[in-house]
Design an enzyme around this catalytic site. Structure first.
Site, short mmCIF file in Angstrom:
data_model
loop_
_atom_site.label_atom_id
_atom_site.label_comp_id
_atom_site.label_asym_id
_atom_site.label_seq_id
_atom_site.Cartn_x
_atom_site.Cartn_y
_atom_site.Cartn_z
N ASP A 66 0.82 -1.21 0.00
CA ASP A 66 0.00 0.00 0.00
C ASP A 66 0.86 1.27 0.00
O ASP A 66 2.03 1.23 0.38
CB ASP A 66 -0.88 0.03 1.27
CG ASP A 66 -2.05 -0.93 1.18
OD1 ASP A 66 -2.06 -1.79 0.28
OD2 ASP A 66 -2.96 -0.82 2.01
N HIS A 212 3.82 -2.30 3.05
CA HIS A 212 3.83 -0.93 2.52
C HIS A 212 5.11 -0.66 1.75
O HIS A 212 6.20 -0.80 2.34
CB HIS A 212 3.68 0.08 3.67
CG HIS A 212 2.34 0.00 4.34
ND1 HIS A 212 2.06 -0.95 5.30
CD2 HIS A 212 1.21 0.73 4.18
CE1 HIS A 212 0.80 -0.77 5.70
NE2 HIS A 212 0.27 0.23 5.04
ZN LIG Z 1 -2.65 3.13 3.14
#
Ligand SMILES: [Zn+2]
Length: 249
Positions: A66, A212
């Site tokens: 993400d 991430h």
């Molecule tokens: Zn996010």
């Protein structure tokens, strides 16, 4: 559900005189459940999200990233994925795509899937009304289209928070909502070993792992994770392959 309960209480009250505190307690319980449900995408409280594929028997999982594309870490991650012949899904924000459209192209060219992760990733996203959520999704989808030539049908809400506005918005935009069942905590923990162990402990066929590509620590976690998957006969695939759904429109 809460409404039915309150109505039956009012009817019961007509016959038995229900104490006022009962209404108060029910309201509090409803509020607690709704709050936890909103913050836990795995509960499917407001939206039916794809969190893991429990029907899968083979050792296949989906690694997801993400908050990118990131000019420093995304290229390193793409290199690692190539080395281990692994596929992944990148949930990108419109703001980051505007800054690094070529990295987005590289993600797609390497055979990974691109998902929509809102435009601005605002901390107030959960307070947006339906129309504002739609605007965020469409703005990012237009950026994805101008970079890779197609629109994503996968949406992961910022922070994994869901609510009625998001639920109504994705019905309109016809997006699949994608969650996860393994939260790595790579944005919180500062030991790559702890993050890796947390993922490995929870690993099972059909799992969706949240990472991430905006974090330096994630690169070293990923390298060890890919090695572990390889040594244990696991294959990382894209979200659309794991759930057998269409990623683009
Ligand atoms: Zn996010």
């Amino acid at each position: 559900m809460a409404v039915i309960l309150i109505i039956s209480l009012i009817i019961a009250d007509y016959y038995f005189n229900v104490p006022a505190a009962t209404y108060f307690i029910i309201a509090i319980i409803w509020l607690i459940i709704t709050t936890i449900g909103s913050f836990n995408i795995t509960w499917n409280y407001h939206v039916k999200a794809y969190n893991s594929n429990t029907t899968i028997k083979e050792k296949r999982v989906a690694i997801t990233f993400d908050d990118g594309p990131n000019n420093k870490f995304t290229p390193q991650i793409l290199e690692l994925l190539k080395t281990y012949n692994a596929k992944a899904t990148f949930f990108c924000t419109g703001k980051q795509i505007e800054q690094h459209p070529n990295i987005l192209k590289n993600i797609a060219n390497d055979g990974h899937t691109i998902g929509n992760h809102s435009y601005a990733h605002s901390p107030y996203f959960d307070f947006y009304g339906k129309q504002k959520v739609i605007t965020e999704i469409e703005k990012t989808n237009n950026l994805i289209e101008s970079s890779v030539g197609k629109k994503s049908t996968l949406f992961r809400p910022p922070y994994g928070v869901t609510n009625p506005s998001i639920s109504k918005a994705v019905k309109d935009t016809k997006h699949h909502v994608i969650g996860w069942n393994i939260r790595s905590l790579d944005t919180v923990k500062n030991s790559d070993q702890k993050i890796l162990n947390r993922i490995i402990r929870r690993l099972s066929p059909g799992a969706v792992i949240l990472l991430h590509d905006s974090k330096e620590i994630t690169v070293s976690v990923l390298e060890q994770l890919l090695l572990f998957l390889q040594q244990n006969g696991y294959q990382s695939t894209t979200i659309d392959a794991l759930f057998n759904i269409e990623a683009y429109a």
